[in-house]
Write an enzyme that holds these catalytic residues in place. Structure first.
Site, PDB file in Angstrom:
ATOM      1  N   SER A  33     -15.669  -5.665  -7.602  1.00 57.91           N
ATOM      2  CA  SER A  33     -16.185  -7.516  -7.836  1.00 57.91           C
ATOM      3  C   SER A  33     -15.820  -7.903  -6.335  1.00 57.91           C
ATOM      4  O   SER A  33     -16.382  -7.285  -5.723  1.00 57.91           O
ATOM      5  CB  SER A  33     -15.490  -7.943  -9.214  1.00 57.91           C
ATOM      6  OG  SER A  33     -16.193  -8.759  -9.167  1.00 57.91           O
TER       7      SER A  33
ATOM      8  N   ASP B 166     -25.790  -4.493 -13.894  1.00 55.28           N
ATOM      9  CA  ASP B 166     -25.145  -5.537 -13.634  1.00 55.28           C
ATOM     10  C   ASP B 166     -25.540  -7.151 -13.813  1.00 55.28           C
ATOM     11  O   ASP B 166     -26.451  -7.383 -13.031  1.00 55.28           O
ATOM     12  CB  ASP B 166     -24.384  -5.444 -12.246  1.00 55.28           C
ATOM     13  CG  ASP B 166     -23.098  -6.061 -12.297  1.00 55.28           C
ATOM     14  OD1 ASP B 166     -23.156  -7.008 -12.583  1.00 55.28           O
ATOM     15  OD2 ASP B 166     -22.435  -5.813 -11.055  1.00 55.28           O
TER      16      ASP B 166
ATOM     17  N   HIS C 235     -21.291  -5.292 -14.708  1.00 52.46           N
ATOM     18  CA  HIS C 235     -20.605  -4.910 -13.870  1.00 52.46           C
ATOM     19  C   HIS C 235     -19.233  -4.016 -14.650  1.00 52.46           C
ATOM     20  O   HIS C 235     -18.834  -3.997 -12.791  1.00 52.46           O
ATOM     21  CB  HIS C 235     -20.229  -6.255 -14.318  1.00 52.46           C
ATOM     22  CG  HIS C 235     -19.174  -6.575 -13.228  1.00 52.46           C
ATOM     23  ND1 HIS C 235     -19.900  -6.620 -12.133  1.00 52.46           N
ATOM     24  CD2 HIS C 235     -18.118  -7.392 -12.762  1.00 52.46           C
ATOM     25  CE1 HIS C 235     -18.424  -6.885 -10.595  1.00 52.46           C
ATOM     26  NE2 HIS C 235     -17.922  -7.516 -11.406  1.00 52.46           N
TER      27      HIS C 235
END
Length: 715
Positions: A586, A661, A693
């Site tokens: 991330s 995602d 994600h």
């Protein structure tokens, strides 16, 4: 000959022992929160009135709801087999886990089984069906007395009072026009869209108009041909949702919309009911997120009543908490703010007069727990003992005297009893896996509820150290190093940097290592790597100046601080400066890719998961808080875009991304792969098809093995 044979046998035995005591990929993925985690007391919670607690105890396949007393006595209340036997009337399939329960009296708890709400009386051994909602219902929320239920169905809002039929309050809900759902992509502390009044006679709910927000396609690959599923994704600089708030009176059957004067794209947060239910409070934050106004609204008319105060900051204001009304004085409340640079508690009147600041200092409140029974004291957890510590305090509202109620160095998670006189303290540190104790108002231990054994005993684990180094501005940067168990300072070791580096995260705390990442660090240390982590400026719980150092320029100060970590590491005689790798997910994926491209080839290998590549492709609320808009900060966006540095890729870089995602859209790393192709740069890439994600389920085994193998083969 015999001596040589004996030596060979000893060496082989030691090798087998070492292999048996290494963490497997299955251990990391499947056991990191179970058999390789500290023992716990499942669903541990206080009873509402008596200073007694309950938890779930496992006995083979059976699960038992236990009650414990301050003296240490334990009483069985009901087990899963008995509960299932009484539920058979309502559902044929037995439950394999004790349901999540909530006490409503000292003898009665409630729980959901799918779409049905039940109560169970432990004294009468009696189960009752309290309510039922459609199986397709989402976002269900009960009033505090559990008599009423609100839910969302097909984006419309419903309220069900007792055994009456549900009332449908809205009829025009749709994919881009929602009611009762969380808004603003869960920023600003928002995690729900339904707000019951204290009595349960009124309810407030969000409405979000997303019609002007960009539709973003997620590619679904399980059909032939593939299909697209559209989600609403407001990208930086684009159209933002329009949010409003309504109040429904269950007795008068009346809906009132609050007249929230201001721009359509302002954010509404900190929703709080007044104790008398005649008013409701909310914060109105401008799109630039640098000016907050806290208003009081009339519930009956929907009109603005009072502007209590404003908060401004030349960078950003980020409200994440509601008002905390004093239980013995409905005209006073506590507000949490970072207006002086640190998150502290302020006492206000409902007319907006600041009475006093209750806490001060270069430290942050990380949790506000509530009040004692008399409403004379508040309870907080803070970083006052150190950024890597979490200690529990009592603060007197009148005198602002502060008392430390926990003392063991490490991280304390505390649950207070309704009286405010007793507390359940769950504590851990690098040395203590988990210790749960019942303490009193003076911080004295009444009883030890749990003392977990070391779940990693017998595993081949080296030491872990927490320490600080200095940033370029002389700020302390907290670091952690995990060493191989057979560490020898006369040898050279490769290093893997694990990085996140963004807001709302702090990686370095004095707590027992739990979870997949922690076990993976140990696994790589077992393979002969040193694993190093540093919390750079821009990360959390270090004050506003520390966090805002990256404002309008994401990826620059963070790299500078991470390179200070590299400077420290390469000064050590046992570090192989030619074998340094980096991994993150991330924001950590953004940082990993940044370090591979913008750190003068200091890193040989990198693995980036779900990485933001260009902040133009990330969501409005988060991105504009830290970067402003692409229009007002063109230079900052250009500097942060990793598409502009692909030419610098010389090491081995693996990008992985979930194709579904909805947080960091797949387009980010696909664009990077496209640019690498155009520039003839070598890049390794793996899409996790159908995953969001994060990569979950059995496919996480593939992910962790792939990451492990990538470092083993290339570093």
């Amino acid at each position: 000959m015999k001596k040589h044979l004996l030596i060979i046998i000893i060496v082989l035995t030691n090798l087998v022992f070492a292999q048996e005591n290494k963490f497997s990929t299955e251990d990391i993925v499947l056991n990191s929160y179970t058999t390789l985690a500290p023992s716990s007391m499942e669903q541990l919670k206080w009873l509402p009135n008596d200073a007694e607690y309950s938890y779930i105890e496992h006995d083979g396949k059976n699960q038992i709801l236990m009650k414990g007393t301050r003296s240490g006595k334990k009483i069985s209340l009901v087990d899963l087999e008995e509960l299932n036997s009484k539920l058979i009337v309502y559902e044929k399939k037995s439950n394999d886990r004790f349901p999540k329960y909530t006490w409503i009296t000292d003898s009665k708890f409630v729980f959901w089984i799918k779409n049905i709400l039940f109560s169970y009386d432990v004294r009468l051994k009696e189960i009752k069906k309290m309510n039922e909602i459609p199986t397709e219902a989402e976002d269900k929320s009960t009033s505090f007395d559990y008599k009423n239920i609100a839910y969302v169905l097909d984006y419309n809002f419903f309220v069900k009072s007792g055994s009456n039929d549900a009332e449908q309050l809205t009829h025009d809900g749709s994919y881009d026009f929602t009611y009762g759902k969380s808004v603003s992509r869960n920023e600003f502390g928002i995690n729900e869209g339904i707000f019951w009044s204290p009595s349960g006679k009124k309810i407030a709910f969000y409405h979000e108009d997303l019609r002007s927000v960009t539709d973003y396609p997620l590619l679904k690959l399980n059909t032939i041909p593939a299909k697209t599923e559209l989600i609403k994704y407001p990208m930086a600089g684009g159209k933002s949702p329009k949010v409003s708030l309504a109040v429904y009176d269950l007795e008068q059957k009346k809906t009132t919309w609050l007249e929230t004067i201001g721009p359509e794209d302002q954010y509404l947060t900190s929703i709080t009911w007044a104790p008398d239910e005649q008013s409701i409070y909310l914060g109105q934050l401008n799109r630039d997120q640098n000016h907050l106004k806290l208003y009081k609204y009339s519930v009956s008319s929907g009109k603005q009543d009072t502007l209590l105060f404003e908060e401004k900051n030349d960078k950003y204001v980020e409200p994440e908490d509601g008002l905390k009304f004093l239980p013995n004085d409905s005209e006073k409340f506590i507000w949490l703010s970072r207006r002086d640079g640190w998150k502290h508690a302020y006492l206000y009147t409902t007319k907006g007069k600041l009475i006093k600041q209750l806490t001060k200092g270069d430290w942050e409140i990380t949790e506000f727990h509530g009040f004692d029974g008399a409403g004379e004291n508040i309870f907080i957890t803070s970083t006052e003992a150190g950024p890597d510590q979490r200690q529990f305090y009592r603060v007197n509202i009148k005198t602002v005297e502060k008392n430390l109620l926990t003392s063991d160095a490490g991280s304390h998670s505390v649950d207070i009893h309704s009286s405010g006189f007793y507390f359940i303290d769950s504590y851990s540190s690098l040395e203590v896996p988990k210790r749960v104790r019942l303490i009193n108002y003076k911080g004295e231990t009444e009883s030890i509820l749990l003392n977990s054994p070391d779940p990693l005993i017998g595993k081949n684990i080296g030491k872990t150290e927490i320490f600080t180094i200095k940033a370029s501005d002389n700020t302390d940067l907290y670091c952690r190093t995990v060493f191989p168990s057979d560490f020898d300072a006369t040898k050279k070791y490769p290093v893997i940097i694990y990085v996140y580096g963004g807001p709302h995260a702090q990686l370095i705390t004095n707590t027992w290592p739990v979870g997949r990442y922690s076990l993976w660090f140990y696994r790589m240390a077992q393979e002969g790597y040193i694993v190093f982590t540093l919390d750079n400026r821009g990360s959390s719980n270090r004050g506003l100046e520390f966090e805002q150092a990256t404002f309008r320029n994401l990826g620059t100060v963070e790299i500078e601080d991470q390179l200070k970590g590299i400077e420290y590491l390469t000064s050590l005689p046992y570090i192989d400066s030619n074998r340094i790798g980096v991994y993150g997910w991330s924001y950590g994926g953004f940082m990993t890719t940044s370090l591979m491209l913008r750190a003068n080839n200091k890193f040989k290998v990198g693995v980036a998961g779900g990485a933001v590549i260009d902040w133009n492709m990330y969501e409005v609320m988060y991105t504009e808080r830290y970067m402003d808009t692409p229009e007002t900060n063109k230079e900052g966006y250009e500097k942060a875009s990793l598409l502009n540095y692909v030419d610098n890729l010389n090491g081995k870089l693996l990008l992985v991304h979930g194709t579904d995602d909805p947080t960091v859209v797949w387009q980010n790393t696909l664009r990077f792969a496209q640019e690498a192709m155009h520039k003839n740069k070598k890049l390794d890439y793996f899409p996790y098809v159908g995953h969001p994600h994060g990569v979950g389920g059995k496919d996480a085994i593939h992910l962790y093995q792939k990451i492990t193998d990538y470092f083993l083969e290339n570093l």
